[in-house]
Scaffold this active site. Sequence first.
Site, PDB file in Angstrom:
ATOM      1  N   LYS A 195      42.786  45.309  39.947  1.00 44.30           N
ATOM      2  CA  LYS A 195      43.424  46.311  40.799  1.00 44.30           C
ATOM      3  C   LYS A 195      44.639  46.922  40.114  1.00 44.30           C
ATOM      4  O   LYS A 195      45.363  46.261  39.379  1.00 44.30           O
ATOM      5  CB  LYS A 195      43.811  45.684  42.137  1.00 44.30           C
ATOM      6  CG  LYS A 195      42.599  45.178  42.918  1.00 44.30           C
ATOM      7  CD  LYS A 195      42.974  44.619  44.257  1.00 44.30           C
ATOM      8  CE  LYS A 195      41.728  44.104  44.997  1.00 44.30           C
ATOM      9  NZ  LYS A 195      42.058  43.534  46.312  1.00 44.30           N
ATOM     10  N   ARG A 261      35.360  46.120  60.062  1.00 46.71           N
ATOM     11  CA  ARG A 261      35.511  47.378  59.324  1.00 46.71           C
ATOM     12  C   ARG A 261      34.536  48.428  59.817  1.00 46.71           C
ATOM     13  O   ARG A 261      33.400  48.121  60.181  1.00 46.71           O
ATOM     14  CB  ARG A 261      35.293  47.127  57.830  1.00 46.71           C
ATOM     15  CG  ARG A 261      35.131  48.365  56.974  1.00 46.71           C
ATOM     16  CD  ARG A 261      35.031  48.045  55.499  1.00 46.71           C
ATOM     17  NE  ARG A 261      36.336  47.661  54.962  1.00 46.71           N
ATOM     18  CZ  ARG A 261      36.584  47.494  53.664  1.00 46.71           C
ATOM     19  NH1 ARG A 261      35.620  47.662  52.776  1.00 46.71           N
ATOM     20  NH2 ARG A 261      37.787  47.159  53.243  1.00 46.71           N
ATOM     21  N   LYS A 289      32.116  37.800  49.206  1.00 43.35           N
ATOM     22  CA  LYS A 289      32.328  38.559  50.441  1.00 43.35           C
ATOM     23  C   LYS A 289      30.977  38.711  51.105  1.00 43.35           C
ATOM     24  O   LYS A 289      30.023  39.167  50.483  1.00 43.35           O
ATOM     25  CB  LYS A 289      32.924  39.936  50.161  1.00 43.35           C
ATOM     26  CG  LYS A 289      33.206  40.730  51.458  1.00 43.35           C
ATOM     27  CD  LYS A 289      33.806  42.102  51.178  1.00 43.35           C
ATOM     28  CE  LYS A 289      32.736  43.128  50.940  1.00 43.35           C
ATOM     29  NZ  LYS A 289      33.284  44.501  50.842  1.00 43.35           N
ATOM     30  N   LYS A 454      45.524  44.268  50.041  1.00 49.77           N
ATOM     31  CA  LYS A 454      45.998  45.140  51.112  1.00 49.77           C
ATOM     32  C   LYS A 454      46.507  44.318  52.291  1.00 49.77           C
ATOM     33  O   LYS A 454      47.593  44.576  52.824  1.00 49.77           O
ATOM     34  CB  LYS A 454      44.878  46.076  51.562  1.00 49.77           C
ATOM     35  CG  LYS A 454      44.412  47.074  50.505  1.00 49.77           C
ATOM     36  CD  LYS A 454      43.372  48.008  51.092  1.00 49.77           C
ATOM     37  CE  LYS A 454      42.920  49.052  50.063  1.00 49.77           C
ATOM     38  NZ  LYS A 454      42.024  48.471  49.055  1.00 49.77           N
TER      39      LYS A 454
END
Length: 541
Positions: A195, A261, A289, A454
């Site tokens: 990232k 989400r 995930k 995040k």
Amino acid sequence: MQLSMGIDHNIFTPWRLSYIAYDLLKQELKTRQTHHGWTRRDEDDFIGLLDNELTKVYDFINAKLSEIDARILYCERTINALQESASASPDMNYGLMDETLTEILFDVNDLSKFTRVNFTAIQKILKKHDKWTQLNLKQDYVQTLRSKPLDKQRFDVAIIYISALHDICRNRGEKHIGNSAAGGNQNAFERATAKYWIHPDNVTEVKAIIMLHLPVLIFDKNKQWEASDSAISSIYFENSNFDLYTGRLQRDEGAEAIRYRWYGPMESQDIFIERKTHHAPWLDGASVKDRFRLKENQVNNYTLGRLTADSIANELRRKGTNPEAVKDVQFIAQGIQTSLKEKGIQPMLRAFYNRTAFQLPGDQRVRVSLDTDLTFIREDHIYTESCQRQRPNWRRTDVGIDYPFSYVPEKDILRFPFAVLETKLQTHLGQEPPAWLTSLLESHLVHEVPRFSKYLHGAAHFYHDRLPLLPWWLSELNVDIRKPRAENSGLTRSRSFKPLIDGRYRRAMIEEKERAQNLTIDVEQDQISNQSDQHVRLVDK
């Protein structure tokens, strides 16, 4: 000279006269107060000058956008004609269209920088005005800026269309084989991620560079792309002890992050229930995930335990879903529901952003995403009165996807100052980062932030007084992440203003790539020939 303020290096010379006349506005502020105090007439005259400058810039942007749209349309018609005709030299024609699209892409990048420079100039002159006159024009001028929104000018639509046309040229008219929506229903996948933060000054340039190598990923090619298609909203769950936060920050074995989400507008009916697990014990310690999908009207019942994993699985079986897929969904739904109950977790924080994803359709070996407008909004029941009134709904209904969410109280919102770039490589399958990506990541355009999260960032901002540990990267927010432009790096222009990519012309890059491909083909053919010769010799013996 139109602009000073130390940002002259961002001026695109051919457009110099169209920038805000910053020096003129500053001179007006100074000279009008030389012999008398600031009067009502001075204020009116200054606002008139500022309005004229804003209108000049806004009209220039709109004119350029219209010109860019017309040029894209011309390229689209030409490419469609190439696809339909049996041209004698299609490679040359597609190459010419590729160069034309590159020219347009550079203009989009220049226009984006033009917009940002002028928006910054107006903010600076308003700040200087208020400091010198003791008035509050910056606040009063908000409505004028909203009517000519330099900060809201979006160039994503142009980039999306250029990307699609460029991809056709890159494949010489052939369509990609593969499903653009691949991954939309995936339950488990594994990638090595890294990232980076991108300063707003560099966002469009970074998008353009990636787009030259990977197409923008469009999940639904049956509908015209809209700005809302890029919106992603996630509701993160946590308990009052912030156990999930602590586990993720410390990277504890089996640490979880659980979020709900959805993609696009609030009206979206598909809600993905997701869980990230660090070193999952059921996968021999691999991090993963996984997720499954519910309809929006099922989410509250699932969260409260009224809709069980068994019920979800039975419904899928009735629909004829693959038994293995049903088994996966049942396992994930049961695991998340157990965590909701046993850990006492509830909706705590919303993360919103607009995502541009780059990937070859159906090929997940290399995926790059760029998230802009990143915003954190409180969803918790601890402090937020509006949320207390709305429970037990799983999300706030008074917040949409309309960035910058000016109606949300400042105590409930955090607007992140940078874009977030994420690279995802299937290194477990031997995928190495391509050379162009390595070049980008080593350039002045990006700032690496290992393990940035995040959720952890948003939680650390709103609940820092309740947390024993804070993320290491918070101190990086005080650093100017912009770096001096490296020579022959990124998008630049030659002395004749022709586009240069990492110091090279587009045609030279294409020819180099083709030579490399031909060399690979020659090597493979030689290997096949050698194997054939060896086979013949064995037969002769």
